[in-house]
Design a protein around this motif. Structure first.
Motif, PDB file in Angstrom:
ATOM      1  N   ILE A   3       0.854  -1.193   0.000  1.00 26.13           N
ATOM      2  CA  ILE A   3       0.000   0.000   0.000  1.00 26.13           C
ATOM      3  C   ILE A   3       0.891   1.245   0.000  1.00 26.13           C
ATOM      4  O   ILE A   3       1.854   1.328   0.755  1.00 26.13           O
ATOM      5  N   GLY A   4       0.548   2.187  -0.858  1.00 26.62           N
ATOM      6  CA  GLY A   4       1.346   3.413  -0.928  1.00 26.62           C
ATOM      7  C   GLY A   4       2.309   3.415  -2.099  1.00 26.62           C
ATOM      8  O   GLY A   4       2.778   4.464  -2.511  1.00 26.62           O
ATOM      9  N   ASP A   5       2.599   2.225  -2.629  1.00 29.29           N
ATOM     10  CA  ASP A   5       3.459   2.162  -3.818  1.00 29.29           C
ATOM     11  C   ASP A   5       2.717   2.725  -5.023  1.00 29.29           C
ATOM     12  O   ASP A   5       1.493   2.623  -5.118  1.00 29.29           O
ATOM     13  N   THR A   6       3.497   3.266  -5.949  1.00 29.79           N
ATOM     14  CA  THR A   6       2.891   3.699  -7.204  1.00 29.79           C
ATOM     15  C   THR A   6       2.771   2.494  -8.134  1.00 29.79           C
ATOM     16  O   THR A   6       3.691   1.690  -8.256  1.00 29.79           O
ATOM     17  N   ILE A   7       1.619   2.380  -8.785  1.00 26.66           N
ATOM     18  CA  ILE A   7       1.417   1.290  -9.749  1.00 26.66           C
ATOM     19  C   ILE A   7       1.805   1.814 -11.128  1.00 26.66           C
ATOM     20  O   ILE A   7       1.232   2.790 -11.613  1.00 26.66           O
ATOM     21  N   ASN A   8       2.791   1.173 -11.725  1.00 25.33           N
ATOM     22  CA  ASN A   8       3.198   1.571 -13.075  1.00 25.33           C
ATOM     23  C   ASN A   8       2.391   0.784 -14.095  1.00 25.33           C
ATOM     24  O   ASN A   8       2.503  -0.437 -14.167  1.00 25.33           O
ATOM     25  N   VAL A   9       1.608   1.513 -14.863  1.00 27.68           N
ATOM     26  CA  VAL A   9       0.703   0.867 -15.822  1.00 27.68           C
ATOM     27  C   VAL A   9       1.114   1.226 -17.248  1.00 27.68           C
ATOM     28  O   VAL A   9       1.419   2.387 -17.535  1.00 27.68           O
ATOM     29  N   TYR A  10       1.118   0.226 -18.113  1.00 28.98           N
ATOM     30  CA  TYR A  10       1.401   0.462 -19.531  1.00 28.98           C
ATOM     31  C   TYR A  10       0.130   0.148 -20.309  1.00 28.98           C
ATOM     32  O   TYR A  10      -0.346  -0.988 -20.311  1.00 28.98           O
ATOM     33  N   ILE A  11      -0.420   1.172 -20.966  1.00 28.85           N
ATOM     34  CA  ILE A  11      -1.657   0.983 -21.737  1.00 28.85           C
ATOM     35  C   ILE A  11      -1.302   0.715 -23.198  1.00 28.85           C
ATOM     36  O   ILE A  11      -0.585   1.492 -23.816  1.00 28.85           O
ATOM     37  N   ARG A  19      -6.742   5.342 -25.524  1.00 28.70           N
ATOM     38  CA  ARG A  19      -5.415   5.411 -24.899  1.00 28.70           C
ATOM     39  C   ARG A  19      -5.259   6.720 -24.127  1.00 28.70           C
ATOM     40  O   ARG A  19      -4.890   6.737 -22.959  1.00 28.70           O
ATOM     41  N   GLU A  20      -5.594   7.827 -24.812  1.00 33.71           N
ATOM     42  CA  GLU A  20      -5.407   9.150 -24.201  1.00 33.71           C
ATOM     43  C   GLU A  20      -6.329   9.341 -22.997  1.00 33.71           C
ATOM     44  O   GLU A  20      -5.901   9.820 -21.947  1.00 33.71           O
ATOM     45  N   SER A  21      -7.583   8.957 -23.184  1.00 28.38           N
ATOM     46  CA  SER A  21      -8.544   9.238 -22.118  1.00 28.38           C
ATOM     47  C   SER A  21      -8.313   8.336 -20.910  1.00 28.38           C
ATOM     48  O   SER A  21      -8.407   8.792 -19.768  1.00 28.38           O
ATOM     49  N   LEU A  22      -8.008   7.057 -21.167  1.00 29.73           N
ATOM     50  CA  LEU A  22      -7.716   6.173 -20.025  1.00 29.73           C
ATOM     51  C   LEU A  22      -6.496   6.687 -19.264  1.00 29.73           C
ATOM     52  O   LEU A  22      -6.478   6.686 -18.036  1.00 29.73           O
ATOM     53  N   ALA A  23      -5.496   7.129 -20.024  1.00 28.19           N
ATOM     54  CA  ALA A  23      -4.290   7.663 -19.380  1.00 28.19           C
ATOM     55  C   ALA A  23      -4.660   8.852 -18.500  1.00 28.19           C
ATOM     56  O   ALA A  23      -4.175   9.001 -17.378  1.00 28.19           O
ATOM     57  N   SER A  33       0.894   5.550 -12.251  1.00 32.01           N
ATOM     58  CA  SER A  33       1.619   6.291 -13.286  1.00 32.01           C
ATOM     59  C   SER A  33       1.485   5.530 -14.608  1.00 32.01           C
ATOM     60  O   SER A  33       1.314   4.304 -14.614  1.00 32.01           O
ATOM     61  N   ILE A  34       1.575   6.271 -15.702  1.00 29.52           N
ATOM     62  CA  ILE A  34       1.159   5.721 -16.992  1.00 29.52           C
ATOM     63  C   ILE A  34       2.227   5.831 -18.074  1.00 29.52           C
ATOM     64  O   ILE A  34       2.896   6.860 -18.193  1.00 29.52           O
ATOM     65  N   LEU A  35       2.344   4.773 -18.845  1.00 35.63           N
ATOM     66  CA  LEU A  35       3.038   4.808 -20.126  1.00 35.63           C
ATOM     67  C   LEU A  35       2.050   4.263 -21.153  1.00 35.63           C
ATOM     68  O   LEU A  35       1.160   3.487 -20.794  1.00 35.63           O
ATOM     69  N   THR A  36       2.205   4.663 -22.410  1.00 38.12           N
ATOM     70  CA  THR A  36       1.272   4.146 -23.413  1.00 38.12           C
ATOM     71  C   THR A  36       2.000   3.696 -24.673  1.00 38.12           C
ATOM     72  O   THR A  36       3.091   4.164 -24.976  1.00 38.12           O
TER      73      THR A  36
END
Lengths: 221, 127
Positions: A3-11, A19-23, A33-36
């Protein structure tokens, strides 16, 4: 992941709007945090591995299944990576194929953006999520498996020769007898004979069904 | 955030739910755009058009690049209305119908594409 960690998500989505809106929706969450990217390319896979991504979110089950080999490679390279699919496909067999590829989050597009966010968080915690109906199917499938395919059939399957087993992944890729013959330096007639024996041993009428039987039985395809 | 005097009135009627949320996320922060309704199916769409008199309706594009049938009867009754149709499963399909059987070219499905279509910008980025 704690808990408290940042979740790195790649869309991954071909649809730029999605892509843009989900980000943008994800960026409003403090813990994501997001990469696409727009496709499952080798470069994308490299970026995913290099960036410490926790969750890959892909919006097309077809893209995932078409790149099954790359997905397996990705999971071998990054074993802690979690895969979430957002798709229209409610077909049970497609869902099962996604699960066999290591997908742990399966969200239908009838879900809301909030549901997608929740699925990403669930996957990041190392937990699974899918629609209840598909979850029921999965449980039934496992139960059927423990009952087993008919024992005799399983024994027959185990009796597939090495050469016959070698053919299964090629059948799974949809190769014709001629293409398989060229690949294995065999005559087309020999391949035909092998396929005939595989069908007999797996107890099905066509090569795709044979592939499914082998996949179900645990052959790594 | 200041609100425009004559905002662009938009009815969001596309499916599936996720794409509707995506469209809402794209346009809800825009000061010159007012979301007058959000509906889930075609029957609701026809009624909501009569109730809310939107300038634009945003719908999902069907397979084969078809509009939902109800759109044609809506355009017949309200030829001044614009319909934007978005595909959720492809890279670059967003059509803007301006009246019956007349529509713009295919443009890229993006946040910018949606906003430009709503604002009637002629220089929409092409796919």
């Amino acid at each position: 992941m704690t808990i408290g960690d940042t979740i790195n998500v790649y869309i991954i989505s071909r649809n730029r709007l999605l892509r843009e809106s989900l980000a943008r929706i994800f960026k409003k969450q403090n813990d994501i945090s997001i990469l696409t990217g727009d496709a499952l390319t080798s470069a994308t896979l490299q970026e995913i591995c290099d960036s410490g991504v926790d969750v890959v979110l892909i919006d097309s089950i077809n893209a995932l299944l078409e790149e099954a080999e790359k997905v397996r490679e990705l999971r071998r390279t990054c074993p802690n990576l979690n895969l979430v699919v957002v798709c229209m496909e409610e077909n049970e067999e497609t869902f099962l194929r996604a699960v066999q590829l290591g997908v742990t989050g399966y969200v239908l597009k009838e879900a809301s953006a909030m549901d997608v966010t929740a699925a990403v968080r669930t996957a990041a915690r190392g937990e699974a999520s899918c629609p209840p109906r598909l979850c029921h199917y999965l449980i039934e499938f496992v139960a059927r498996q423990s009952d087993g395919l008919p024992t005799a059939r399983m024994r027959e399957l185990m009796n597939l020769t090495r050469r016959e087993q070698l053919l299964i992944p090629l059948l799974a890729r949809g190769l014709t007898n001629k293409e398989i013959a060229e690949k294995l330096n065999l005559s087309e007639q020999t391949v035909k004979n092998y396929v005939h024996r595989i069908l007999r041993k797996t107890g099905v009428q066509d090569r795709l069904a044979a592939v499914e039987v082998c996949r179900t039985a645990g052959l790594n395809l | 955030m200041s609100v425009a005097l004559n905002p662009i009135r938009v009815l969001v009627a596309n499916r599936p739910r996720l794409m509707r949320d995506i469209v809402l996320a794209t346009i809800s922060d825009q000061p010159d755009i007012e979301i007058v309704g959000e509906v889930n199916d075609e029957q609701e769409m026809a009624k909501a058009v009569e109730d809310t008199h939107p300038d634009f309706v945003i719908v999902a594009l069907r397979g084969g690049d078809k509009l939902p049938d109800v759109c044609y009867s809506i355009l017949e009754r309200h030829p001044q209305m614009r319909i934007i149709a978005i595909a959720s499963d492809r890279a670059s399909t967003l059509f803007c119908w301006t009246s019956l059987n007349i529509h713009s070219d295919r443009i890229e499905t993006s946040e910018e594409g949606v906003l430009r279509a709503l604002r009637g910008k002629p220089e929409m980025p092409r796919a």
